[in-house]
Design a protein around this motif. Structure first.
Motif: not given
Length: 331
Positions: A40, A42, A46, A57, A60-62, A66, A298
């Motif tokens: 992953k 970052i 982020q 966050w 959007q990312y996990r 998005k 995650y």
């Protein structure tokens, strides 16, 4: 970006014999890229988003929600970065005279058009600006670039200075316990001063009216360059005390009348001693430990939103009650 790499390689060939060894080594030995199949990545953006609102966050990312947040300000910033960086590439790896022969207004117009076209596609082929607004931003960019050409000697000297490069990549493991989480970033400008054997990392920021005292005191802004300094030191085995940092802030709007006329270009050097570095790295480490498992996956933690006028007004999830638990509540 590919064009910049190509031109940089061309200039390296032309200037290779006169480059200091340390500059040549950094240029020729970029870090291994992130293996997205098992790792992953970052970034500062982020970290900044997580600090601002962990819920945003995670969405959007996990969680795969998005959302493209295109704006003319982002497009303008990208275009201006590219033109300024190209100018510096030519200035240092060829000559100042050659750089001055660039039709910088024409190059900026072409670059702004290209950047807008790319961002238009990312925005699902929906326009996010108007011809009138684009013209205004173009005129502002030209004013900045013309001023930069006139004042460049006060900011970028060739006496003992070498351009290490623009968009110098950083790929490093911040937490060795979570070795599948990589911090990735690109340094706008890195300079080397041969007489003192020191480096300077410069981050270009575009701003409508410049940075006031509150923006300069914002530690979340400072952490970006402080972390770049720390990781640049680690990645290239350079003593951290031999690295300086600077924000290079360009204003779109200036007021020339009055007792104190404003300048198009501001520079700001944040404190970056041991205490600041420790604070920035601790902030990043807290984020990594809260967001990732030891194997780099995650965590399934339920992150709460941080409601606030600033956070919520510009949040892409502000109207989505199914995703955000503070939508519709009083702030």
């Amino acid at each position: 970006y590919q064009f910049r790499i190509f031109t940089s390689i061309k200039y390296i060939i032309l200037a290779k014999k006169k480059l200091p060894i340390i500059v040549r080594d950094i240029r020729e030995n970029p870090p291994s890229p992130v293996n997205f199949a098992v790792e992953k990545n970052i970034s500062y953006s982020q970290l900044s988003m997580f600090t601002q609102c962990p819920k945003k966050w995670s969405l959007q990312y996990r969680d795969g929600h998005k959302v493209s947040e295109q704006s003319i300000h982002m497009t303008f910033g990208t275009a201006l970065h590219e033109v300024l960086q190209h100018y510096l590439d030519v200035m240092y790896d060829k000559s100042g005279a050659e750089a001055d022969r660039i039709n910088i207004e024409e190059l900026f117009e072409e670059t702004l058009r290209e950047c807008y076209a790319k961002d238009y596609k990312r925005n699902k082929n929906e326009h996010f600006s108007t011809p009138e607004e684009l013209r205004e931003f173009y005129d502002d960019g030209v004013a900045i670039l013309q001023n930069f050409k006139k004042k460049k000697g006060g900011h970028f000297s060739k006496k003992g200075w070498y351009l290490v490069g623009c968009e110098i990549p950083i790929v490093i493991t911040p937490n060795l316990r979570l070795n599948r989480v990589k911090y990735m970033g690109y340094l706008d400008i890195v300079m080397y001063h041969e007489p003192t054997n020191t480096f300077k990392i410069i981050d270009i920021k575009t701003s409508t009216k410049g940075w006031n005292k509150y923006a300069k005191k914002d530690e979340s802004k400072q952490f970006q360059l402080i972390l770049y300094k720390y990781f640049f030191s680690k990645q290239y085995n350079i003593p951290i005390e031999d690295i300086d940092i600077e924000f290079f802030i360009v204003r779109r709007k200036v007021y020339l009348d009055g007792e104190y006329p404003q300048k198009r270009i501001q520079t700001f050097v944040p404190a970056s001693g041991r205490n600041k570095v420790n604070k920035a790295t601790k902030n990043l480490d807290d984020f990594i430990n809260k967001a990732f498992n030891l194997d780099g996956t995650y965590k399934d933690t339920i992150f709460n939103a941080k409601p606030g006028k600033w956070n919520c007004t510009f949040c892409p999830f502000k109207d989505n009650k199914e995703l955000c638990n503070v939508v519709g509540k009083s702030l």
